[in-house]
Write a protein that holds these residues in place. Sequence first.
Motif, PDB file in Angstrom:
ATOM      1  N   SER A  99      -3.862  17.516  15.407  1.00 17.24           N
ATOM      2  CA  SER A  99      -4.246  16.035  15.484  1.00 17.24           C
ATOM      3  C   SER A  99      -5.094  15.807  16.637  1.00 17.24           C
ATOM      4  N   HIS A 133       2.784  11.929  10.431  1.00 16.65           N
ATOM      5  CA  HIS A 133       2.170  11.419  11.671  1.00 16.65           C
ATOM      6  C   HIS A 133       0.997  12.054  11.506  1.00 16.65           C
ATOM      7  N   ASN A 137      -2.562  10.170  12.030  1.00 20.23           N
ATOM      8  CA  ASN A 137      -3.241  10.582  13.208  1.00 20.23           C
ATOM      9  C   ASN A 137      -4.780  11.053  13.033  1.00 20.23           C
ATOM     10  N   LEU A 170       3.579   3.400   7.478  1.00 20.81           N
ATOM     11  CA  LEU A 170       2.583   3.447   8.307  1.00 20.81           C
ATOM     12  C   LEU A 170       1.224   4.358   8.075  1.00 20.81           C
ATOM     13  N   ARG A 174      -2.543   3.218   7.460  1.00 24.32           N
ATOM     14  CA  ARG A 174      -3.683   3.745   8.096  1.00 24.32           C
ATOM     15  C   ARG A 174      -4.692   4.424   7.170  1.00 24.32           C
ATOM     16  N   LYS A 177      -6.524   1.369   5.267  1.00 22.97           N
ATOM     17  CA  LYS A 177      -7.379   0.821   5.940  1.00 22.97           C
ATOM     18  C   LYS A 177      -8.551   1.893   6.084  1.00 22.97           C
ATOM     19  N   LYS A 216      -3.601  -8.661   0.877  1.00 24.83           N
ATOM     20  CA  LYS A 216      -5.007  -9.624   1.211  1.00 24.83           C
ATOM     21  C   LYS A 216      -5.955  -9.216  -0.051  1.00 24.83           C
ATOM     22  N   LYS A 260       5.196 -10.817  12.661  1.00 25.46           N
ATOM     23  CA  LYS A 260       4.795 -10.205  11.600  1.00 25.46           C
ATOM     24  C   LYS A 260       5.202 -10.992  10.314  1.00 25.46           C
TER      25      LYS A 260
END
Lengths: 978, 134
Positions: A99, A133, A137, A170, A174, A177, A216, A260
């Motif tokens: 990472s 993760h 990362n 999560l 990531r 995005k 969105k 949130k």
Amino acid sequence: MPAVSKGDGMRGLAVFISDIRNCKSKEAEIKRINKELANIRSKFKGDKALDGYSKKKYVCKLLFIFLLGHDIDFGHMEAVNLLSSNKYTEKQIGYLFISVLVNSNSELIRLINNAIKNDLASRNPTFMCLALHCIANVGSREMGEAFAADIPRILVAGDSMDSVKQSAALCLLRLYKASPDLVPMGEWTARVVHLLNDQHMGVVTAAVSLITCLCKKNPDDFKTCISLAVSRLSRIVSSASTDLQDYTYYFVPAPWLSVKLLRLLQCYPPPEDAAVKGRLVECLETVLNKAQEPPKSKKVQHSNAKNAILFETISLIIHYDSEPNLLVRACNQLGQFLQHRETNLRYLALESMCMLASSEFSHEAVKTHIDTVINALKTERDVSVRQRAADLLYAMCDRSNAKQIVSEMLRYLETADYAIREEIVLKVAILAEKYAVDYSWYVDTILNLIRIAGDYVSEEVWYRVLQIVTNRDDVQGYAAKTVFEALQAPACHENMVKVGGYILGEFGNLIAGDPRSSPPVQFSLLHSKFHLCSVATRALLLSTYIKFINLFPETKATIQGVLRAGSQLRNADVELQQRAVEYLTLSSVASTDVLATVLEEMPPFPERESSILAKLKRKKGPGAGSALDDGRRDPSSNDINGGVEPTPSTVSTPSPSADLLGLRAAPPPAAPPAPASAGNLLVDVFSDGPPAQPSLGPTPEQAFLSELEPPAPESPMALLADPAPAADPGPEDIGPPIPEADDLLNKFVCKNNGVLFENQLLQIGVKSEFRQNLGRMYLFYGNKTSVQFQNFSPTVVHPGDLQTQLAVQTKRVAAQVDGGAQVQQVLNIECLRDFLTPPLLSVRFRYGGAPQSLTLKLPVTINKFFQPTEMAAQDFFQRWKQLSLPLQEAQKIFKANHPMDAEVTKAKLLGFGSALLDNVDPNPENFVGAGIIQTKALQVGCLLRLEPNAQAQMYRLTLRTSKEPVSRHLCELLAQQF
Amino acid sequence: MIKFFLMVNKQGQTRLSKYYEHVEINKRTLLETEVIKSCLSRSNEQCSFIEYKDFKLIYRQYAALFIVVGVNDTENEMAIYEFIHNFVEVLDEYFSRVELTDETPPVYALHSQKACFSPGNSPKEWVYLPSLCY
């Protein structure tokens, strides 16, 4: 917890770290590190196979060395080997290394991806989490390509452990995005919403973050989250302070999750279902009630967490803007914070209140806090809080409190921080104009602004005061008197001299009766400032002087003396020299009648939107407008014709740099008919050129238009075939056009094809054809990079009234543009009536994850709908005479920007759209053209005449059309082409 | 939405940085320098929120160490402000009262140390920034 425990504690690493820490010098540290690197290298290269423990230890050391800031160029393979270990600690160090030190070595990436794939499939939750993760990362596009499809499956699988679900959510967030296109939407999206119901609060928190981001883009796909979010929120809000165990923070249940959830709800309008809405309102009320309860803990963490929820609740209430009761309660709550001893709370309260001020339901409630806010402006020690207070005053201002607020802001300006002065100046100028009841107050306010913060008064502000004074004769005398007094100060700001010079030049006669402000006194007062001013101001003052000669003949000798002085006539600055020479000649050659005509008082300016507002918005940047524009989002503030731009041409610009001739190019409508137009005369005065062309005096005859039967439309439907509705974003959604937009537009006035825009990323080409009032335009968007553009969406926006003047239908284009590829967009255009501003083309896309946006002016100008008309000389003159009303004519005299080549000029005029008529003008150098502008509602006949003067390197362009704004607009468009 | 998370000491050295949006490496250095400059120039009387370009900075100071979070303008300032404290509490708990001074090495190093020094540690407790980050 002891820092070192037994077992495989990697003593070697601990020793190494403490050695490094004990190093006395940088050199010693480097020495120690080099020794260690040599040692590790030899171990890795050695014949003996290393066991997992040693590998882990050495990789760990490498990592530590890397984090100290040294380059690491080996060890990657060993780290990758660790990934396939079955021991948690070994695998973990492997992932940590990968990472931190990702290497684009393709061989290695394949191995890493393979290891990750194995771990994801391992069903061992710890290993799965480590792999997830690592993906998050690194977060690269390559990672996305390899795993984006697997993660949703893990996320919604029934047998995934909570920690895995949490990490998967999560991780997906990531990747989404970074590269939204890689995450496939599908059946899982419906199931992800149900994670809001999950038992595990960590999963819910992660899921809310993911859903907020996903919804969105596709709000409808996630609509069901509203009721789930409301019920989850309601359960949290009503739970006792200890119900949620680990998720209780200083007696506040799940504060971040609540925030949130409230934010997720702000992605949607208020719930339609009455039961859901009732439950939500109940929640919001509970939060407001809790704010009034005594705190459960004295710790600041408790109140901070509680207030975080409170502020988000208020944001939601403002977002809904539909519950008057809640809005007023929110306002009262914030009012309490305005005097709180915590600076943070005062800041946030002022900020939120700004939003409340724009709601009709709470505007009055906000106004009751005016004294507190003014006090904050005066006493607050933190500039950022003071700025919020100024914003709030601006937002709460209306007719009832404008005078108070403006005077407080002026007072604040004297001590305001330099960083925010310009903004305050703009705000005061806007408020003073907007709420002025009597204009003497307005004039006083602006002059005060200049006095207090002259350096921060931009051109827009002082242009505007001149416009208003010129247009309102009730205030002119007062303005003259006030500027005269202001100029008497020993040191006054240059902007004051500009305003004073202009106003006295126009209206100095109104105060000349008073011996204290007699013409010689006015002149000597102005002239006493002259030598301290910049060139632009001196140029303006010279214009004032020539106006004085006209207004006050008694000053003529003095002023001629000034103009004749070597410092003027031989001034190194061309502009000043030219003005001095021209004005001196004008004052000695022209008769008083001529002088009076040339220097007639300025005609009223056309009413326009204030350009100051646009400037303020530009300053704050898009998106920050909400605090500023209490509900008045006027499209004009996108600044198409934002008002007084100092173009050196139009009649209406009091710009000091404007050419004298430009200033007077067209006489005001009220002017008595002069034998020849003023412009004509001036040319003759200074050019000594050929005599003026035969004057085309007015003689009423039959209508020009009736003779020009418009040809029957051929097949408009062919052009308009297959229209697709254009999804227009509101004008407020797009940025202002790029600075070059006007120049780019000008390139296309006389041609239809070419490259509209180009930068490193994108090229936009245009091909267009126009027939009658219809047009079709092809836009070609070329991706100049090797990377795909995502979310590519070009849209056409009609600012202002344009919607009713021009219909543009666009077809959607593909959302992705591959590297090196080109996509084409077809626009069908119909001109409904005459229009002045071009539509805007807003292009947005994502390039390498970064959003790009670009606003251009679409090259559609009114002259595109020209239909050339051939006619004989006799007809031409007849029609010319018919269009003789002063408003029907627009004239401009301007310097040539390009070499004066007759062939080029001819081509440009043809490109402009009119027919060129030979043998019409007695002077063969001149060009004469005619045409009809075709719109759906009406036709506008146009005649034009271009007179080049090669000796002076100037042109005179005259346009006559049957519609006044069209003449002016065409004149402006065409004048820029030469 | 959080854009980045920084731990910077008073000398302006970055001790930890984590970006949640792509920022080029050379721009990061510039950004971090400017960010810490604007934080250092503020007094205790000033609020903890700074408008910076098109986003907001929310910061807290712990001894000589600043924690700065960059967020977009829809983010809840107070929630982030308290989140920073929560983060510090977690670090404090996890690393057994390691003092957060400007001597603190980057957190990743802490991770690895921790990993080596307490192998008996249950992996469940593992603190990983992305999952912690909110």
